[in-house]
Motif scaffolding. Structure first.
Motif, PDB file in Angstrom:
ATOM      1  N   CYS A 172       7.654   0.238   3.886  1.00 48.49           N
ATOM      2  CA  CYS A 172       8.117  -0.495   5.058  1.00 48.49           C
ATOM      3  C   CYS A 172       8.491  -1.927   4.673  1.00 48.49           C
ATOM      4  O   CYS A 172       8.006  -2.475   3.676  1.00 48.49           O
ATOM      5  CB  CYS A 172       7.055  -0.489   6.153  1.00 48.49           C
ATOM      6  N   ALA A 173       9.346  -2.543   5.497  1.00 44.84           N
ATOM      7  CA  ALA A 173       9.833  -3.887   5.177  1.00 44.84           C
ATOM      8  C   ALA A 173       8.731  -4.933   5.237  1.00 44.84           C
ATOM      9  O   ALA A 173       8.848  -5.991   4.624  1.00 44.84           O
ATOM     10  CB  ALA A 173      10.964  -4.266   6.129  1.00 44.84           C
ATOM     11  N   SER A 174       7.640  -4.671   5.960  1.00 44.96           N
ATOM     12  CA  SER A 174       6.532  -5.618   6.043  1.00 44.96           C
ATOM     13  C   SER A 174       5.361  -5.245   5.138  1.00 44.96           C
ATOM     14  O   SER A 174       4.324  -5.909   5.170  1.00 44.96           O
ATOM     15  CB  SER A 174       6.040  -5.714   7.493  1.00 44.96           C
ATOM     16  N   CYS A 175       5.519  -4.197   4.337  1.00 42.67           N
ATOM     17  CA  CYS A 175       4.433  -3.763   3.454  1.00 42.67           C
ATOM     18  C   CYS A 175       4.280  -4.725   2.275  1.00 42.67           C
ATOM     19  O   CYS A 175       5.246  -5.348   1.832  1.00 42.67           O
ATOM     20  CB  CYS A 175       4.702  -2.353   2.936  1.00 42.67           C
ATOM     21  N   ASP A 176       3.072  -4.799   1.744  1.00 44.86           N
ATOM     22  CA  ASP A 176       2.779  -5.731   0.659  1.00 44.86           C
ATOM     23  C   ASP A 176       2.274  -5.059  -0.604  1.00 44.86           C
ATOM     24  O   ASP A 176       2.304  -5.661  -1.676  1.00 44.86           O
ATOM     25  CB  ASP A 176       1.739  -6.757   1.120  1.00 44.86           C
ATOM     26  N   THR A 177       1.761  -3.831  -0.518  1.00 45.69           N
ATOM     27  CA  THR A 177       1.169  -3.199  -1.701  1.00 45.69           C
ATOM     28  C   THR A 177       1.892  -1.882  -1.996  1.00 45.69           C
ATOM     29  O   THR A 177       2.989  -1.896  -2.522  1.00 45.69           O
ATOM     30  CB  THR A 177      -0.339  -2.984  -1.509  1.00 45.69           C
ATOM     31  N   GLY A 178       1.294  -0.765  -1.663  1.00 45.70           N
ATOM     32  CA  GLY A 178       1.908   0.538  -1.914  1.00 45.70           C
ATOM     33  C   GLY A 178       1.251   1.277  -3.047  1.00 45.70           C
ATOM     34  O   GLY A 178       0.851   0.696  -4.051  1.00 45.70           O
ATOM     35  N   ASP A 179       1.121   2.592  -2.888  1.00 45.60           N
ATOM     36  CA  ASP A 179       0.480   3.448  -3.884  1.00 45.60           C
ATOM     37  C   ASP A 179       1.518   4.109  -4.776  1.00 45.60           C
ATOM     38  O   ASP A 179       2.599   4.493  -4.317  1.00 45.60           O
ATOM     39  CB  ASP A 179      -0.341   4.545  -3.196  1.00 45.60           C
ATOM     40  N   ALA A 180       1.168   4.269  -6.037  1.00 47.82           N
ATOM     41  CA  ALA A 180       1.988   5.009  -6.995  1.00 47.82           C
ATOM     42  C   ALA A 180       1.049   5.822  -7.875  1.00 47.82           C
ATOM     43  O   ALA A 180      -0.099   5.444  -8.095  1.00 47.82           O
ATOM     44  CB  ALA A 180       2.846   4.069  -7.841  1.00 47.82           C
ATOM     45  N   ALA A 181       1.547   6.946  -8.394  1.00 51.53           N
ATOM     46  CA  ALA A 181       0.715   7.840  -9.190  1.00 51.53           C
ATOM     47  C   ALA A 181       1.475   8.287 -10.432  1.00 51.53           C
ATOM     48  O   ALA A 181       2.678   8.564 -10.357  1.00 51.53           O
ATOM     49  CB  ALA A 181       0.300   9.062  -8.364  1.00 51.53           C
ATOM     50  N   ASP A 182       0.771   8.334 -11.565  1.00 45.81           N
ATOM     51  CA  ASP A 182       1.313   8.941 -12.778  1.00 45.81           C
ATOM     52  C   ASP A 182       1.082  10.439 -12.660  1.00 45.81           C
ATOM     53  O   ASP A 182      -0.049  10.916 -12.798  1.00 45.81           O
ATOM     54  CB  ASP A 182       0.627   8.378 -14.017  1.00 45.81           C
ATOM     55  N   ARG A 183       2.145  11.202 -12.455  1.00 43.77           N
ATOM     56  CA  ARG A 183       2.004  12.556 -11.907  1.00 43.77           C
ATOM     57  C   ARG A 183       3.048  13.505 -12.452  1.00 43.77           C
ATOM     58  O   ARG A 183       4.167  13.120 -12.778  1.00 43.77           O
ATOM     59  CB  ARG A 183       2.141  12.453 -10.377  1.00 43.77           C
ATOM     60  N   VAL A 184       2.647  14.769 -12.497  1.00 47.17           N
ATOM     61  CA  VAL A 184       3.565  15.892 -12.668  1.00 47.17           C
ATOM     62  C   VAL A 184       3.383  16.768 -11.435  1.00 47.17           C
ATOM     63  O   VAL A 184       2.253  17.155 -11.106  1.00 47.17           O
ATOM     64  CB  VAL A 184       3.281  16.692 -13.949  1.00 47.17           C
ATOM     65  N   ALA A 185       4.490  17.069 -10.739  1.00 47.18           N
ATOM     66  CA  ALA A 185       4.385  17.788  -9.466  1.00 47.18           C
ATOM     67  C   ALA A 185       5.493  18.824  -9.361  1.00 47.18           C
ATOM     68  O   ALA A 185       6.557  18.691  -9.973  1.00 47.18           O
ATOM     69  CB  ALA A 185       4.458  16.818  -8.297  1.00 47.18           C
ATOM     70  N   PHE A 186       5.215  19.851  -8.560  1.00 47.05           N
ATOM     71  CA  PHE A 186       6.209  20.890  -8.289  1.00 47.05           C
ATOM     72  C   PHE A 186       6.192  21.169  -6.795  1.00 47.05           C
ATOM     73  O   PHE A 186       5.126  21.365  -6.201  1.00 47.05           O
ATOM     74  CB  PHE A 186       5.906  22.167  -9.064  1.00 47.05           C
ATOM     75  N   ILE A 187       7.380  21.197  -6.184  1.00 52.62           N
ATOM     76  CA  ILE A 187       7.527  21.410  -4.742  1.00 52.62           C
ATOM     77  C   ILE A 187       8.494  22.564  -4.529  1.00 52.62           C
ATOM     78  O   ILE A 187       9.580  22.600  -5.117  1.00 52.62           O
ATOM     79  CB  ILE A 187       8.044  20.153  -4.044  1.00 52.62           C
ATOM     80  N   SER A 188       8.085  23.511  -3.667  1.00 48.60           N
ATOM     81  CA  SER A 188       8.914  24.689  -3.443  1.00 48.60           C
ATOM     82  C   SER A 188       8.926  25.050  -1.959  1.00 48.60           C
ATOM     83  O   SER A 188       7.877  24.987  -1.296  1.00 48.60           O
ATOM     84  CB  SER A 188       8.379  25.877  -4.249  1.00 48.60           C
ATOM     85  N   PRO A 189      10.079  25.444  -1.408  1.00 47.78           N
ATOM     86  CA  PRO A 189      10.135  25.917  -0.017  1.00 47.78           C
ATOM     87  C   PRO A 189       9.827  27.407   0.054  1.00 47.78           C
ATOM     88  O   PRO A 189      10.495  28.221  -0.587  1.00 47.78           O
ATOM     89  CB  PRO A 189      11.586  25.614   0.383  1.00 47.78           C
TER      90      PRO A 189
END
Length: 523
Positions: A172-189
């Motif tokens: 968001c435009a007013s956010c100050d931090t934010g989470d990030a992850a070192d990751r391997v991911a798979f997404i399927s419908p």
């Protein structure tokens, strides 16, 4: 021992490896055939200035000498503090020619850098500002590829789920931090749902140089912090939701996620702040036996005349060996059971000029003094009447049960965002209205008002030993241009309750105020 309490429990549980309502649902949506290799830029430049009046509430210090908010350095009896900062955020997406792969990067420049900082020379004679040493911050860098079975991702990527109450990417435009992850991911419908599985390495422990000096080697795999996550979601794109709204149809989206996180051993000397460098050897490796489980559910009901959305989370964790001193063992583990709930609503025509609603939330608490929102690894133990402090004190208190809302999930402007730091050990009700009252060419003006009433879950956590924390009014005026420019003016006034007073000094807390102006240039 009081100054050596481990807070890994709460710190690790505030950023679970959860796929996101925004991240999970949007992943792969922009992978399409391109006429050529393509580079896209998105982002914004944000500037904001703020003035704070009486955020220490004129109620004096706590029994440990803490003030509820910093005081002016030159004159502690003065009421005013000010600040202004800036940020340039750039999201880059590089798409392959065939459209099945992309590399995405987020770079923040001058991230929350205060105006007037880094002067070039003497402040009286400076004519320029030096570039800070951390002017460029690489927040994300990861790749996506579309396979016949789904999307495969790898790298450092944002982590956001649902409303952002627990895991928040800080988009968001007013956010100050934010989470990030070192990751391997798979997404399927599958069967009308999105299904995701992810593996994270949140901490790799101390490293050394390999034969090639520019590559690192993990000295002990047993001290790594791992996480696995599974998530499923029923989600429709913004375009599909708008089509259904125009057809007078309701849309129900929902999702759930589960995350398990663990660490076998630890090397505290590699991350603790110490006065002298500690030589890393086998004696510095100690048992940690940490594990946590996170359950989170989210649902959104969208109707042409209303939006209902909620998120609920339940967390369980245990640190088998909470000591941070190799060779010094504590006999009892630290345990935790936490829960949090957030609800949002809007009522009014989806394309109308007037909306109103009621938001609510609750975060579990702990019976220890203080709210425990900014736990320090070597923080002094709080006493009754303090605002903050570690929530565990082995061997007498081996539980940490206060749930922390993510600091980028904003409920108000003064009490939770500035004084306490986030929603924890508290509940709130927040009625709100917004009125788009004028249009000026391609832009519009919107006036809004929110009122937040809050109470403590555990009265022992409050400085005033009372449940009522106060009522805050947050009006705003916003001008938004369709090209991405916006200008907002915000005000806030907190009328504190008895939970923030000072019974020891017989001082009642007095109102606090905030003034803010923010300009955003989007691109």
């Amino acid at each position: 021992m009081k100054r050596l309490l481990i807070t890994l429990l709460v710190l690790s549980m505030t950023t679970p490896a959860a796929a996101a309502e925004s991240d999970l649902a949007r992943t792969g949506q922009d992978l399409r055939e391109h006429p050529d290799t393509e580079l896209e830029f998105d982002g914004y430049f944000r500037t904001r200035g703020e003035a704070f009046f009486n955020l220490d509430l004129d109620r004096g210090p706590t029994p440990s000498g803490q003030y509820l908010y910093p005081l002016p350095l030159g004159n502690p009896r003065s009421q005013w503090l000010t600040g202004a900062d800036m940020r340039l955020r750039t999201d880059l997406s590089l798409y392959a020619l065939n459209g099945t792969a992309a590399v995405k990067v987020r770079i923040d420049v001058l991230d929350n850098l205060p105006f007037g900082s880094t002067p070039n020379g003497n402040p009286l004679t400076t004519t320029s500002q030096n570039s800070p040493g951390t002017a460029f911050q690489l927040k994300r860098a990861y790749g996506e590829v579309l396979t016949p079975f789904g999307v495969l991702l790898a790298g450092r990527m944002g982590a956001h789920w649902g409303l952002g109450m627990l895991a928040n990417g800080g988009d968001c435009a007013s956010c100050d931090t934010g989470d990030a992850a070192d990751r391997v991911a798979f997404i399927s419908p599958i069967a009308g749902h999105l299904w995701a599985a992810a593996y994270d390495i949140a901490y790799a422990g101390p490293t050394t140089s390999r034969t090639l000096e520019d590559r690192a080697l993990d000295l002990d795999p047993s001290d790594d912090v791992h996480a696995i996550t599974f998530a499923s979601m029923r989600w429709r794109s913004p375009l599909a939701r708008e089509r259904r709204l125009r057809a007078d149809m309701a849309t129900i989206d929902y999702g759930g996620t589960f995350s398990y996180r663990w660490q076998q051993n630890d090397v505290p000397a590699s991350w603790l702040d110490t006065n002298e460098d500690v030589e890393l050897d086998p004696r510095q490796v100690m048992e940690r036996d940490f594990r946590s489980w996170v359950f989170d559910g989210w649902m959104r009901v969208l109707h042409p005349w209303m939006r209902l959305e909620f998120e609920a989370a339940y967390l369980i964790a245990e640190i088998g060996q909470p000591s941070s001193i190799p060779g010094f063992q504590l006999n009892e583990p630290i345990t935790s059971q936490q829960y949090g709930f957030a609800f949002e609503s809007d009522f009014g025509p989806w394309d109308g000029d007037f909306t109103g609603g009621l938001d609510a939330g609750v975060a579990s608490g702990d019976s220890a003094p203080g709210f425990g929102s900014t736990l320090g690894l070597e923080g002094d133990q709080p006493v009754a009447g303090d605002l903050d402090g570690p929530q565990a004190n082995p061997p007498r208190d081996n539980q940490i049960n206060n749930f922390l809302f993510h600091p980028d999930y904003h409920v108000d402007r003064i009490l939770f965002r500035e004084i306490i730091g986030t929603v924890t050990d508290a509940m709130y009700l927040r009625p709100h209205v917004a009125w788009r009252f004028a249009e000026l060419g391609p832009g519009s003006f919107t006036a809004s008002m929110a009122a937040t009433a809050s109470w403590a879950v555990n009265v022992q956590s409050t400085p005033g030993n009372a449940k009522h924390l106060g009522v805050e009014l947050d009006p705003s005026l916003l001008y938004r241009h369709e090209d991405g420019f916006s200008l907002s003016v915000d005000y806030a006034v907190l009328f504190p309750g008895k939970g923030l007073s000072n019974p020891d000094l017989e001082l009642s807390a007095t109102p606090a105020q905030l003034f803010r102006a923010r300009v955003i240039y989007g691109f």
